[in-house]
Design a protein around this motif. Sequence first.
Motif, PDB file in Angstrom:
ATOM      1  N   LEU A   1      31.911  27.627  30.527  1.00 49.79           N
ATOM      2  CA  LEU A   1      30.914  28.730  30.843  1.00 49.79           C
ATOM      3  C   LEU A   1      30.023  28.805  29.346  1.00 49.79           C
ATOM      4  O   LEU A   1      30.879  29.215  28.209  1.00 49.79           O
ATOM      5  N   THR A   2      28.947  28.434  29.235  1.00 45.52           N
ATOM      6  CA  THR A   2      28.116  28.463  28.008  1.00 45.52           C
ATOM      7  C   THR A   2      26.833  28.905  27.938  1.00 45.52           C
ATOM      8  O   THR A   2      25.932  29.007  27.014  1.00 45.52           O
TER       9      THR A   2
ATOM     10  N   GLY B   1      26.732  32.536  27.601  1.00 49.41           N
ATOM     11  CA  GLY B   1      26.834  33.765  27.058  1.00 49.41           C
ATOM     12  C   GLY B   1      25.753  34.260  26.052  1.00 49.41           C
ATOM     13  O   GLY B   1      25.169  33.103  25.405  1.00 49.41           O
TER      14      GLY B   1
ATOM     15  N   SER C   1      28.728  28.180  21.643  1.00 49.92           N
ATOM     16  CA  SER C   1      29.206  27.086  22.452  1.00 49.92           C
ATOM     17  C   SER C   1      28.940  25.673  21.383  1.00 49.92           C
ATOM     18  O   SER C   1      29.570  24.744  21.556  1.00 49.92           O
TER      19      SER C   1
ATOM     20  N   PRO D   1      29.749  36.348  33.490  1.00 46.55           N
ATOM     21  CA  PRO D   1      30.503  35.212  33.927  1.00 46.55           C
ATOM     22  C   PRO D   1      30.800  34.764  35.305  1.00 46.55           C
ATOM     23  O   PRO D   1      31.181  33.722  35.833  1.00 46.55           O
TER      24      PRO D   1
ATOM     25  N   SER E   1      36.524  27.696  32.156  1.00 48.94           N
ATOM     26  CA  SER E   1      37.346  28.559  30.982  1.00 48.94           C
ATOM     27  C   SER E   1      35.696  28.795  30.138  1.00 48.94           C
ATOM     28  O   SER E   1      34.654  28.299  30.429  1.00 48.94           O
ATOM     29  N   SER E   2      35.962  30.107  29.364  1.00 47.07           N
ATOM     30  CA  SER E   2      34.777  30.193  28.552  1.00 47.07           C
ATOM     31  C   SER E   2      34.693  29.365  27.404  1.00 47.07           C
ATOM     32  O   SER E   2      35.722  28.628  27.076  1.00 47.07           O
ATOM     33  N   CYS E   3      33.595  29.172  26.712  1.00 48.36           N
ATOM     34  CA  CYS E   3      33.292  28.489  25.809  1.00 48.36           C
ATOM     35  C   CYS E   3      33.942  28.730  24.392  1.00 48.36           C
ATOM     36  O   CYS E   3      34.247  27.868  23.506  1.00 48.36           O
ATOM     37  N   ASP E   4      34.449  30.042  24.407  1.00 48.36           N
ATOM     38  CA  ASP E   4      34.919  30.582  23.094  1.00 48.36           C
ATOM     39  C   ASP E   4      36.577  30.304  22.866  1.00 48.36           C
ATOM     40  O   ASP E   4      37.003  30.784  21.784  1.00 48.36           O
TER      41      ASP E   4
ATOM     42  N   LEU F   1      38.906  34.479  32.079  1.00 50.06           N
ATOM     43  CA  LEU F   1      38.004  33.366  31.752  1.00 50.06           C
ATOM     44  C   LEU F   1      38.829  31.975  31.294  1.00 50.06           C
ATOM     45  O   LEU F   1      38.301  31.061  30.870  1.00 50.06           O
TER      46      LEU F   1
ATOM     47  N   ASN G   1      40.499  34.110  21.559  1.00 52.87           N
ATOM     48  CA  ASN G   1      38.965  34.237  21.646  1.00 52.87           C
ATOM     49  C   ASN G   1      38.025  34.162  20.416  1.00 52.87           C
ATOM     50  O   ASN G   1      38.823  34.536  19.503  1.00 52.87           O
TER      51      ASN G   1
ATOM     52  N   ASN H   1      34.897  35.209  18.891  1.00 45.52           N
ATOM     53  CA  ASN H   1      33.650  36.017  19.193  1.00 45.52           C
ATOM     54  C   ASN H   1      32.784  36.271  18.038  1.00 45.52           C
ATOM     55  O   ASN H   1      31.575  36.557  17.926  1.00 45.52           O
TER      56      ASN H   1
END
Length: 198
Positions: A7-8, A10, A20, A72, A93-96, A142, A186, A188
Amino acid sequence: MLAGAVLTGGSSTRMGADKSLIEIDGVAMAVRVANALRSAGCSPVAMIGGDLDALTELGEFAVADLHPGAGPVGGIITAIRTLGASADGIVVSSCDLGFLAAEHVLELVGSFEANATYGAEITRRCDVVVARTEPGARVQPLLAVWNPNAMGRIEAAFGGGTRSVFGVLDVLDVVEVVVPSDGLRNINTPSDLDAGTS
């Protein structure tokens, strides 16, 4: 067969720049996450949302989020819509999660393969396998393996106004898997990045 999605899309408000594309050891975070998914056997791996041109220039397969700005859950729906027809499950997965590694992903994949429904003759069902850092700790929604068979319930929740991944999990059959905390860190903010690379 498992596919993967990062997931890029955000807003990266706390980071002040597109998370990302921020590099760790010379590699963009989203690419690091994608590499972890590929090393765990996911193919293909798609980037969902964000700066599609920049992600494509990095050699990645990038697709527009079908629900930009919706958080998301919209990205997860896009991942399933994009990849679900040819995959038994999709690791999202989240990108972070910039320090994610294949071994972290494989913890989830093993559980998914043991519990998911691939045919009508199998009575056990698992809609999603999610990571948590330790028993009793909060889950990390995520990093999860999603069963495309759950798409109807996911979209119904989304259509009813649910924008929280936790809200979607409430209507699904969920299996939780403990993953070492280093893989779920994460990134962030700039201070998170400094702490992780120092």
